[in-house]
Scaffold this motif. Structure first.
Motif, mmCIF file in Angstrom:
data_model
loop_
_atom_site.group_PDB
_atom_site.id
_atom_site.type_symbol
_atom_site.label_atom_id
_atom_site.label_comp_id
_atom_site.label_asym_id
_atom_site.label_seq_id
_atom_site.Cartn_x
_atom_site.Cartn_y
_atom_site.Cartn_z
ATOM 1 N N VAL A 29 7.520 -4.683 7.379
ATOM 2 C CA VAL A 29 6.719 -4.516 8.596
ATOM 3 C C VAL A 29 5.396 -3.849 8.232
ATOM 4 N N ASN A 31 1.706 -1.822 9.082
ATOM 5 C CA ASN A 31 1.172 -0.815 9.990
ATOM 6 C C ASN A 31 0.377 -1.499 11.104
ATOM 7 N N ILE A 47 5.422 4.473 9.716
ATOM 8 C CA ILE A 47 6.432 3.897 8.825
ATOM 9 C C ILE A 47 6.838 4.988 7.842
ATOM 10 N N GLY B 9 5.468 5.109 2.930
ATOM 11 C CA GLY B 9 5.318 5.384 4.357
ATOM 12 C C GLY B 9 3.859 5.348 4.773
ATOM 13 N N VAL B 10 3.634 5.098 6.077
ATOM 14 C CA VAL B 10 2.257 5.026 6.585
ATOM 15 C C VAL B 10 2.190 5.700 7.948
ATOM 16 N N VAL B 11 1.292 6.657 8.116
ATOM 17 C CA VAL B 11 0.960 7.153 9.441
ATOM 18 C C VAL B 11 -0.557 7.148 9.509
ATOM 19 N N SER B 12 -1.094 6.209 10.258
ATOM 20 C CA SER B 12 -2.542 6.058 10.339
ATOM 21 C C SER B 12 -3.139 5.993 8.929
ATOM 22 N N ILE B 16 2.127 7.576 2.111
ATOM 23 C CA ILE B 16 2.990 8.239 1.133
ATOM 24 C C ILE B 16 3.310 7.224 0.031
ATOM 25 N N THR B 58 -5.744 1.100 7.560
ATOM 26 C CA THR B 58 -4.471 0.770 6.911
ATOM 27 C C THR B 58 -3.717 -0.312 7.690
ATOM 28 N N ARG B 59 -4.414 -0.996 8.553
ATOM 29 C CA ARG B 59 -3.764 -2.039 9.364
ATOM 30 C C ARG B 59 -3.039 -3.051 8.466
ATOM 31 N N GLY B 60 -1.794 -3.309 8.822
ATOM 32 C CA GLY B 60 -1.032 -4.335 8.098
ATOM 33 C C GLY B 60 -0.400 -3.856 6.798
ATOM 34 N N LEU B 61 -0.679 -2.628 6.407
ATOM 35 C CA LEU B 61 -0.127 -2.115 5.154
ATOM 36 C C LEU B 61 1.398 -2.006 5.254
ATOM 37 N N LYS B 62 2.076 -2.470 4.189
ATOM 38 C CA LYS B 62 3.542 -2.508 4.247
ATOM 39 C C LYS B 62 4.172 -1.614 3.195
ATOM 40 N N VAL B 63 5.401 -1.193 3.473
ATOM 41 C CA VAL B 63 6.191 -0.458 2.484
ATOM 42 C C VAL B 63 6.377 -1.350 1.267
ATOM 43 N N LEU B 102 -18.498 -4.338 8.472
ATOM 44 C CA LEU B 102 -18.042 -3.839 7.172
ATOM 45 C C LEU B 102 -16.715 -4.504 6.829
ATOM 46 N N MET B 301 -16.394 5.098 11.254
ATOM 47 C CA MET B 301 -15.952 4.765 9.914
ATOM 48 C C MET B 301 -14.789 5.704 9.577
ATOM 49 N N VAL B 303 -11.931 8.300 8.764
ATOM 50 C CA VAL B 303 -12.087 9.749 8.784
ATOM 51 C C VAL B 303 -12.153 10.359 7.381
#
Lengths: 440, 578
Positions: A29, A31, A47, B9-12, B16, B58-63, B102, B301, B303
């Motif tokens: 999945v 982000n 995630i 992991g991804v938060v915004s 990780i 990070t849109r679409g970034l996957k584990v 961009l 742009m 952060v």
């Protein structure tokens, strides 16, 4: 946008449910990706290894732990095209006016930012006929500016008049948490004025789930970007009310157990708001996006995080205020500001505009000093009396939002008010301008 | 072999990454996502979990996405060709990026590799040199751009070869040097430096004392800043921070001006982009843009790049200072930079300090301001970085952490005030709250009496006292009424108004009034002080008001006229008659 494809993996074990989010274990999945949870639209916000947390736009009421979860493999999007014009949509871009579903090119919401070196300096005036804007805080295409208003003020009415009077190609309305009455008001005003052929509306009313509000600005701006970039049109976006949007942000971050920042808002509030407001732009090919938003205040408090951050992102602010002497609603000449007005006043408008405007505001400020003096029981000088007379005329003949003048008329009337009440020495304006316009 | 890892992991924009081999704090890595390479920086390590802040969406970034660490920290490239450039916070050349929007994962080389520079050697074969030593010089937009022994090189080196005078590109080897162990090193015109580490290419950092002329009267006269000094401009939104900052950067007498826009409104950045190329440097008569570098991160742009931008700008400033130049660095706004730190700290779930800022905010701010200063280089040349930051205090509250911590380290305080702004008294610098600590430095006083006049500081103090007295009387008049105080009080009050209107207020949008050279400032200060010292006789307060309004009007017209032009002299005569 809520259709599923064949052979998609379906998950049926939700491990956690809060008021705004659901979590489950899933793989592959991305982000920001969308999912459907028993048909309700949700978006990935976190995630952690296998665990995926989704914000559920429609609220989590009634979602069972064995709900069917399908990931859609894309982030929120809108189908853009001419067919959007004249229509009313909900936060998902679905028609709410009983019409058919429009077709068009599917575009992701919240696209990339404009390279600052490719932006063009805003330089076109957008006239509204309201002197509090055109004369004192001139609006420029590509600008972003909010109304700071208490909830009891007629900001939606002012926005509607701005929409109808402004000479732009398209108006996009983004309504967040609008009362049903205000929604119908916008609908009636736009229809009656025969202006629907240049208006697109995305509306989330107060009775709709709060989290859905998060989609409205992105929907409105994605549509705006289509008209401004693909059609090189001058687009005006009206967003009301951004405080309701910020509240929705706070709800989601709270449900995700994020440490709250100031005023219980998420730590990312500034970035979240900036992403929306910075969509305002003048493109080199002529298209532009201008944003007028509403930020409702609580008891006039602008130190609260939402108006405070907004003020640091937007290019000025317009305060609505009732003038107690005349009962007229005006745009407060003291606290309001348009940061881009320098780019047009005296350039696209008459040369005397900048100095005359400042002089009038200064004299109006002298009147408020005189008023304080009067209220404290002191004798007024002849000058004080004259400033008070000027102030009354200034409010009724120029500032009141029900006055509709073009900019040159506003300047002429102001010169007349100055000459009626003051001597040239008292107004502190460059001599060349006095020579040319005094007593005209 | 650099470390590789996988996204866990991804938060915004906080990601990780799981790793097996070593990484270092602040190391840069690239994350693969949908064919894009996203740049990120290590900000925390817990066991095998590395927390990185991503400089992009990070849109679409996957584990499971693969991550490659590069072995170095965020660096900037230093060499000729930086001037006139528009960079983002990561030193990408924005003009080289095609397209209106961009693109994620697009990085551009900050310098021009083909351009030929007129190189002139300064070192000779056989010279012993250390890091920062001037090996040669090229002409960069009329500035002597020194090619230096890279700052990273430790110890003493022997110059074995030096390129003769000629035209070379930045990658040409212009010198070969030998270290103490006999190993040789090729030196080009380019070097790299990690942005978060200060460049120390000087031997001494004495107290600064030379006035840096800004052309803004309320600064130069009442709250002067010096070459190598630090200052900050706090103010609620709408009080004119940007206008004041732009005025200083357009007019200040600096060799190089670097403007860092950290999270600034994009249209304000555009204003710089479109204005500066048109403007002429009032001191040299050349294009202002020739001596300017812009580091622009607009507020939308990502952060993390916003956090980096001030460091990128400071490092470039230090590079030019090491060449013996006078650099002015302006950052707008350091509050947004602090907010970026807060946002990141919040994502890391750190326990918050005051107002949810990270606990080490005060240390971060003081370290940053500490990088500015007046220096004596190893070859005894002097140089400076003058740093002025703007601060946007939440709700206009000057007790909030960013303002308070900045106040501890910045020596000039230009307090913008809502009330003055509301009354359109621009620049809205409050004359009572603002200060310049340099006025207390004996070395500054001595310098001023040498370059301006013996009685300058005395007169400055006099007008400050008069302003203070005027303010007290205004309060009394408010309580007692116009008739409740003696006519003398009105005279004192109107003298302070005279100072306010003629000295403190300045029209940044008027061609003449926008910039006042120090000679003209002296003339006006002398004139205003003389008028204030005069004895006046009036019958009542209305007469006082009428007289001073006339006087103020004439002096303001003078401010709008070219210095010592006919109309200027004509107004002077009108005053004499009055």
């Amino acid at each position: 946008m809520t259709t599923t494809k064949a052979f998609q993996k379906v998950y049926t074990r939700i491990t956690q449910i809060t008021k705004a989010t659901c979590s489950l274990n899933a793989s592959g999945v991305g982000n920001d990706e969308l999912a459907l949870i028993n048909g309700k639209l949700a978006q990935v916000v976190k995630i952690t290894g296998e665990e995926i947390t989704l914000q559920v736009f429609g609220g989590t009421e009634g979602i069972p732990t064995d709900a069917e979860v399908v990931f859609l493999g894309k982030s929120p999007s809108l189908k853009v095209g001419e067919q959007l014009v004249g229509r009313f949509f909900n936060a998902y871009g679905e028609p709410i006016d009983g019409g058919s579903i429009p077709e068009g090119k599917e575009v992701e919401l919240g696209g990339p930012s404009v390279n600052p070196v490719r932006r063009k300096q805003p330089s076109e005036l957008i006239a509204t006929g309201i002197a509090g804007i055109d004369l004192n805080n001139t609006l420029v295409s590509g600008q972003k500016i909010p109304f700071f208003a208490d909830p009891d003020q007629p900001y939606n009415q002012v926005m509607a008049s701005v929409a109808l009077r402004a000479e732009t190609d398209k108006i996009i309305l983004g309504g967040m948490g609008l009362t049903n009455d205000d929604y119908l008001y916008f609908k009636n005003v736009f229809s009656n004025a025969g202006a629907l052929d240049r208006i697109v509306s995305f509306v989330n009313t107060a009775e709709n789930p709060a989290v859905e509000r998060l989609l409205i600005p992105d929907m409105a701006l994605t549509a705006a970007e289509y008209f401004a970039v693909e059609k090189n049109e001058k687009v005006l976006v009206l967003l009301t009310d951004m405080s309701a949007y910020a509240d929705a942000l706070a709800i989601v971050s709270n449900r995700m157990d994020q440490i709250p920042s100031k005023d219980s808002m998420p730590g990312s509030l500034y970035s979240d708001l900036a992403k929306i407001y910075e969509k305002a732009v003048q493109f080199p090919e002529g298209g532009s996006i201008t944003i007028i938003a509403v930020t409702t205040l609580s008891g006039g408090d602008i130190t609260h995080s939402v108006p405070d951050n907004t003020g640091y992102i937007t290019e000025g602010q317009l305060y609505l205020r009732k003038d107690t002497d005349t009962g007229k609603v005006i745009i407060d000449p003291f606290r309001s500001l348009s940061r881009l007005k320098q780019l047009v006043i005296g350039k696209k408008t008459r040369e005397d505009h900048p100095q005359l405007m400042n002089a009038a505001v200064r004299l109006y400020s002298d009147a408020s000093n005189a008023k304080t003096k009067m209220e404290n029981g002191f004798d007024l000088t002849d000058y004080d009396e004259r400033t008070l007379r000027f102030a009354r005329d200034y409010v009724t003949k120029i500032l009141s939002i029900d006055v509709n003048l073009n900019t040159t008329q506003m300047l002429d009337v102001t010169w007349k008010l100055l000459s009626d009440n003051f001597t040239p020495e008292e107004v502190s304006i460059k001599k060349e301008l006095i020579d040319k316009y005094w007593n005209k | 072999m650099n470390t590789k890892g996988k996204v866990k992991g991804v938060v915004s924009n906080l990601v990780i990454v799981e790793v097996e081999t070593p990484v270092s704090q602040n190391e840069i890595c690239f994350i693969s996502s949908d064919g894009d390479r996203l740049m990120a920086e290590v900000i925390k390590v817990i066991g095998n979990d590395v927390y990185v802040q991503v400089f992009e969406s990070t849109r679409g970034l996957k584990v499971g996405a693969s991550v490659e660490f590069v072995g170095y920290m965020l660096e900037v490239l230093l060499g000729p060709g930086l001037l006139s450039k528009n960079f983002d916070g990561l030193q990408n050349d924005l003009d080289k990026m095609t397209g209106v929007f961009l693109k994620r994962g697009e990085y551009t080389y900050p310098l021009d590799e083909d351009k030929l520079w007129d190189f002139e050697p300064l070192a000779k074969v056989g010279d012993k040199v250390i890091a920062g030593a001037w090996l040669g010089e090229v002409d960069e937009n009329h500035q002597p751009h020194k090619i230096m022994l890279p700052f990273k090189m430790k110890g003493e080196y022997l110059v074995k070869e030096i390129a003769p005078k000629g035209k070379y590109n930045i990658n040409h080897i212009i010198a070969v040097v030998e270290d103490e162990s006999g190993e040789t090193h090729n030196i080009t015109m380019v070097q790299k430096w990690p942005v978060k580490v200060p460049i120390m290419a000087h031997k001494e950092k004495p107290r600064p004392f030379k006035l840096l002329e800004t052309g803004v009267r309320t600064i130069d006269i009442t709250n002067p800043i010096v070459e190598g000094g630090t200052g900050f401009i706090p103010g609620p939104f709408g009080t004119g921070k940007t206008v004041l900052q732009h005025a200083i950067s357009k007019q200040a007498e600096a060799d190089i001006v670097i403007m860092a826009a950290c999270g600034e409104r994009a249209n304000e950045v555009v204003e710089i982009f479109s204005d500066f190329p048109k403007l002429i440097d009032p001191h040299t008569g050349r294009k202002l843009m020739e001596r300017t570098i812009i580091v622009a991160n607009t507020s939308n742009m990502p952060v993390a790049a916003r956090e980096a931008s001030v460091y990128t700008a400071m490092t470039i400033a230090e590079y030019y200072r090491a060449m013996g130049l006078k650099v002015l660095l302006m950052a707008d706004s350091t509050s947004r930079w602090a907010q970026a730190l807060r946002e990141q700290s919040n994502r890391l779930e750190e326990l918050p300090g005051p107002d949810a800022f990270p606990m080490d905010l005060s240390a971060i701010i003081s370290n940053f301001y500490g990088r500015a200063g007046y220096v004596i280089l190893n070859n005894d040349a002097t140089a400076s970085i003058t740093f002025i930051g703007t601060v946007s205090p939440t709700g206009g509250n000057l007790k909030e952490p960013v303002t308070e911590n900045t106040k501890k380290v910045a020596r000039c305080f230009f307090a913008l005030e809502q009330e003055r702004a509301d009354r359109k008294r621009y620049p809205a610098v409050n004359p009572f709250d603002s200060y310049s600590k340099y006025l207390e430095y004996p070395e500054f006083k001595e310098y001023i009496s040498n370059v301006i006049s013996d009685d300058w500081i005395e007169k400055v103090n006099e007008i400050k006292t008069r302003l203070q007295r005027g303010k007290e009387i205004a309060e009394q008049i408010n309580i007692l009424g116009d008739d409740g105080v003696p006519v003398d009080y009105h005279i004192t009050f109107w003298k302070s108004e005279l100072i306010d209107y003629v000295i403190l207020q300045q029209d940044a949008y008027d061609k003449v009034d926008a910039v006042t050279p120090i000679e003209r400032q002296k003339y006006m200060l002398d004139l205003v002080v003389a008028l204030c010292r005069k004895k006046y006789e009036f019958n009542d307060f209305v007469e006082v008001m009428d007289y001073f309004k006339k006087l103020i009007n004439i002096l303001r017209q003078m401010n709008y006229s070219d210095f010592k032009s006919d109309s200027f002299n004509n107004y002077q005569q009108q005053i004499d008659i009055l």
